[in-house]
Write a protein that holds these residues in place. Structure first.
Motif, PDB file in Angstrom:
ATOM      1  N   UNK A 176       0.813  -1.214   0.000  1.00  0.00           N
ATOM      2  CA  UNK A 176       0.000   0.000   0.000  1.00  0.00           C
ATOM      3  C   UNK A 176       0.850   1.269   0.000  1.00  0.00           C
ATOM      4  N   UNK A 177       2.158   1.131   0.221  1.00  0.00           N
ATOM      5  CA  UNK A 177       3.057   2.283   0.181  1.00  0.00           C
ATOM      6  C   UNK A 177       3.519   2.614  -1.228  1.00  0.00           C
ATOM      7  N   UNK A 178       3.183   1.799  -2.203  1.00  0.00           N
ATOM      8  CA  UNK A 178       3.719   1.979  -3.544  1.00  0.00           C
ATOM      9  C   UNK A 178       2.931   3.028  -4.339  1.00  0.00           C
ATOM     10  N   UNK A 179       3.606   3.637  -5.244  1.00  0.00           N
ATOM     11  CA  UNK A 179       3.035   4.717  -6.051  1.00  0.00           C
ATOM     12  C   UNK A 179       2.135   4.166  -7.148  1.00  0.00           C
ATOM     13  N   UNK A 191       0.418  13.311  -5.699  1.00  0.00           N
ATOM     14  CA  UNK A 191      -0.587  13.640  -4.687  1.00  0.00           C
ATOM     15  C   UNK A 191      -1.265  12.380  -4.167  1.00  0.00           C
ATOM     16  N   UNK A 192      -1.636  11.470  -5.067  1.00  0.00           N
ATOM     17  CA  UNK A 192      -2.251  10.207  -4.664  1.00  0.00           C
ATOM     18  C   UNK A 192      -1.304   9.401  -3.780  1.00  0.00           C
ATOM     19  N   UNK A 193      -0.032   9.360  -4.172  1.00  0.00           N
ATOM     20  CA  UNK A 193       0.967   8.582  -3.434  1.00  0.00           C
ATOM     21  C   UNK A 193       1.156   9.142  -2.027  1.00  0.00           C
ATOM     22  N   UNK A 194       1.309  10.450  -1.925  1.00  0.00           N
ATOM     23  CA  UNK A 194       1.521  11.065  -0.609  1.00  0.00           C
ATOM     24  C   UNK A 194       0.310  10.871   0.300  1.00  0.00           C
ATOM     25  N   UNK A 195      -0.888  10.896  -0.281  1.00  0.00           N
ATOM     26  CA  UNK A 195      -2.085  10.651   0.524  1.00  0.00           C
ATOM     27  C   UNK A 195      -2.063   9.238   1.101  1.00  0.00           C
ATOM     28  N   UNK A 196      -1.719   8.267   0.278  1.00  0.00           N
ATOM     29  CA  UNK A 196      -1.638   6.881   0.765  1.00  0.00           C
ATOM     30  C   UNK A 196      -0.585   6.742   1.852  1.00  0.00           C
ATOM     31  N   UNK A 197       0.574   7.299   1.591  1.00  0.00           N
ATOM     32  CA  UNK A 197       1.660   7.193   2.564  1.00  0.00           C
ATOM     33  C   UNK A 197       1.257   7.792   3.905  1.00  0.00           C
ATOM     34  N   UNK A 198       0.545   8.893   3.882  1.00  0.00           N
ATOM     35  CA  UNK A 198       0.171   9.567   5.126  1.00  0.00           C
ATOM     36  C   UNK A 198      -0.923   8.839   5.879  1.00  0.00           C
ATOM     37  N   UNK A 199      -1.853   8.188   5.160  1.00  0.00           N
ATOM     38  CA  UNK A 199      -3.073   7.694   5.800  1.00  0.00           C
ATOM     39  C   UNK A 199      -3.182   6.174   5.864  1.00  0.00           C
ATOM     40  N   UNK A 200      -2.310   5.438   5.175  1.00  0.00           N
ATOM     41  CA  UNK A 200      -2.460   3.980   5.192  1.00  0.00           C
ATOM     42  C   UNK A 200      -2.279   3.444   6.608  1.00  0.00           C
ATOM     43  N   UNK A 201      -3.055   2.427   6.992  1.00  0.00           N
ATOM     44  CA  UNK A 201      -2.911   1.835   8.323  1.00  0.00           C
ATOM     45  C   UNK A 201      -1.826   0.761   8.337  1.00  0.00           C
TER      46      UNK A 201
END
Length: 666
Positions: A176-179, A191-201
């Protein structure tokens, strides 16, 4: 892209009612705009662009050539789909799945009938989504899945804590950390990648909040309402995989709505799985879809309810490419008749472990804490050291019983059952039972095994401590097996109190005292059956070939420090760097995992899993490094993780997780 008699749509945006864009890859049969076709839907977080593209490209073109559309969708927050994933098999995931099925059925090229299939995550959620009864979903094919999320998945098993829980949490953190791929999502990829990195559990934090079988695990476990399952299901598994119980449980729970197939395989689709023999999955699936999505008379409803490969005494090996054995069929699957063995039918106790009180039918056992290094993985992806090795190394730390050499072959299919009275001087301990085939030369093949946290002896929802020193009747159901013990072989039962690193230890190590006179082992007879021939795939090498830039490698090793008493179990997996020839997208994943324990100290257990994920195209490159850890005290589980992301050589993100969760009878 048009190929032969179908067209590949590399990325189709499907917009949900809440505005989320879901990314789909579609294989569309020629002429579907004039003559609508059925569709098969697969729904995963494993990235259609790179993660599952080889297996997708081995199957969906075949379906499309047969006039069946294939729709492979990235779950919300994975691959190219918008948003952030919110967990595993969540209500939102399932609701999205139902909405996607509705979208598929409403397309002008669709005949309104949808099938759903998948392996592992996709095998789980096709059963779960079907249980919600979306009107257009007419049939499923579920491979390497479960009907019981608590007892037959990578988290907990009969109340024991599986090390696979950390391994899988680490895998999902890495995935889930991948772009997303900029070629598909455009300039918004960062933007999509940074959102995932910030919010993934970090999934294990939620999993550890539920160490007993509560509502969290009942959600998505279709065994909670077998009677309400609405559609025909083909349920497939492999003996070399951890999900081997599901076809039998599904058949017992859902009756003639289920057709079960069990082969010798690891955790892979049957047309390219190891060990061989393989099965013609494409032929099976097309006949299944044509019957339930086109109303053609393909005869699949007349298939035997159970088809299984009976292993005929395979030997342990560094790699098991082909298993000896034969296919059988049973028209109806029912719980089998059991053949019972009692302690006086076994030979004498084996030498190796100190036995106290054998004269009065009691035996005390406390296995070494690092016993279990020959267990392999709980779920397997390759037929090498991920499969169980020669069991003699683990039997040295076990209490073992075995028959005399068999005068004739005996065949079994089903789940063995161990019953025994035992006592424990601690609040709880783990009990492990292995069924082992002893070959005439002494080599030892694990046939199946079962594990039990004794605090869960009366159920998984309300664990309770053992009554210290008091004999307690225990019933342990082992995993399913299909096996022939040949003439001259011996049947061995091996008992232990540890199985590391597969099973994490209890906080204390009290050992167990067994009443040997009470010990019984019931083995499931094969019973009436037909020997059958199973067609194999026409293409022996169905996976596409990508451009290799760096060769993959794998290794597993055990290191024991004889001075400190510390044991390390090392796992290294490198996929190599491979580029898709059509998209130019190249990826590489490297996993480095270390489990450690010190003799006589269960609280010394640690697990560390490091993933490095790389993606490249031309001058563009990204990388994430995720590190996941677990350790423990007598009262708590301690978890932590970090994710660091790089664009080119520049670090652009870093995040850490840390949590302390009380142990709950585990």
């Amino acid at each position: 892209m048009t190929t032969g008699n179908f067209t590949v749509i590399e990325n189709q945006w499907i917009v949900l009612k809440d505005g989320t864009r879901m990314a789909a890859r579609i294989w569309m049969p020629e002429g579907a705009d004039r003559n609508p076709v059925p569709a098969v839907f697969e729904y995963l977080p494993y990235r259609k662009r790179d993660g599952t593209s080889p297996r997708d490209e081995s199957t969906y073109p075949v379906f499309a050539a047969a006039g069946i559309a294939g729709i492979r969708v990235d779950i919300r927050g994975s691959g190219e789909s918008d948003g952030v994933i919110d967990g595993e098999y969540t209500p939102r995931e399932q609701a999205d799945g139902c909405e996607l099925i509705g979208w598929i059925a409403a397309q002008p090229w669709s005949n309104g009938k949808v099938g759903m299939m998948g392996i592992s995550w996709g095998g789980f959620n096709c059963l779960q989504v079907a249980a919600l009864k979306p009107p257009a979903l007419k049939a499923v094919i579920s491979i390497a899945s479960t009907v019981d999320r608590y007892n037959d998945d990578i988290h907990y098993k009969n109340g024991t804590h599986l090390s696979a829980q950390l391994s899988w949490a680490a895998t999902m953190l890495a995935y889930q950390s991948r772009s997303p791929d900029p070629a598909l999502v455009g300039d918004m990829w960062r933007q999509m990648w940074l959102e995932r990195l910030a919010l993934e559990p970090f999934f294990i934090e939620e999993w550890l909040e539920h160490q007993r079988r509560d509502a969290f695990w009942k959600h998505g476990s279709i065994c909670e309402d077998f009677d309400g399952f609405p559609v025909p299901a083909m349920v497939i598994a492999g003996w070399a995989d951890g999900y081997r119980n599901t076809p039998m449980k599904a058949a017992e729970g859902m009756g003639d709505r289920v057709k079960a197939l069990i082969g010798p395989w690891v955790h892979k689709y049957p047309h390219f799985a190891w060990p061989k023999p393989r099965a013609d999955f494409h032929g099976e699936a097309i006949a299944w879809w044509n019957r339930w999505l086109r109303d053609e008379d393909t005869g699949v409803e007349n298939l035997p309810q159970m088809r299984a490969f009976i292993l005929d005494g395979p030997k342990p090996a560094l790699r098991r490419d082909i298993e000896p054995g034969f296919w059988i069929a049973k028209d109806t699957w029912q719980p089998p008749e059991m053949q019972c063995f009692y302690v006086d039918q076994f030979g004498s106790l084996q030498e190796g472990m100190p036995i106290a009180g054998a004269h009065d039918h009691d035996a005390y056992l406390r296995s070494p804490l690092d016993m279990g290094t020959a267990a392999g993985e709980w779920f397997t992806l390759k037929p090498d050291a991920e499969m169980a090795g020669d069991q003699r190394i683990d039997d040295a730390g076990s209490l073992t019983f075995q028959t005399a050499p068999l005068t004739h072959a005996v065949d079994y299919l089903g789940q063995p059952v161990l019953t025994v009275e035992l006592s424990c001087d601690g609040d709880w301990a783990n009990l492990i039972a292995r069924l082992v085939d002893i070959h005439p030369d002494g080599s030892a093949t694990r046939v199946t095994f079962g594990v039990l946290n004794l605090a869960h002896r009366d159920g998984y929802a309300e664990p309770k401590p053992m009554e210290k020193g008091r004999k307690t009747q225990i019933r342990l159901v082992l995993d399913a097996c299909g096996y022939r013990f040949g003439a001259g072989h011996r049947i061995r039962l091996s008992l232990s109190t540890s199985y590391w690193p597969m099973v994490l230890p209890a906080p204390s190590d009290p050992g167990l005292t067994f009443d040997l006179a009470s010990l019984g082992l019931a083995l499931p007879k094969l019973g009436d059956h037909q020997v059958i021939t199973m067609p194999e795939p026409e293409n022996p090498d169905p996976l596409p070939k990508y451009i290799e830039h760096a060769t993959g490698k794998t290794s597993r090793r055990v290191e024991r420090d004889m001075t400190t008493g510390k044991t390390h179990y090392y796992i290294f997996e490198d996929t190599g760097l491979f580029e898709h020839p059509d998209t130019g997208f190249a990826t590489q994943d490297i996993r480095n995992e270390i489990w450690t324990i010190v003799a006589n100290d269960p609280l010394s257990m640690t697990g560390l899993s490091t993933w490095t994920c790389i993606a490249k195209r031309g001058n563009w490159s990204v990388k994430t490094v995720s590190i996941s850890r677990i350790s423990c005290t007598a009262t708590d589980w301690l978890t932590s993780a970090s994710v660091t992301a790089f664009e080119g050589e520049t670090q652009i993100f870093e995040k850490t997780f840390e949590k302390r969760v009380p142990r709950d009878f585990m």
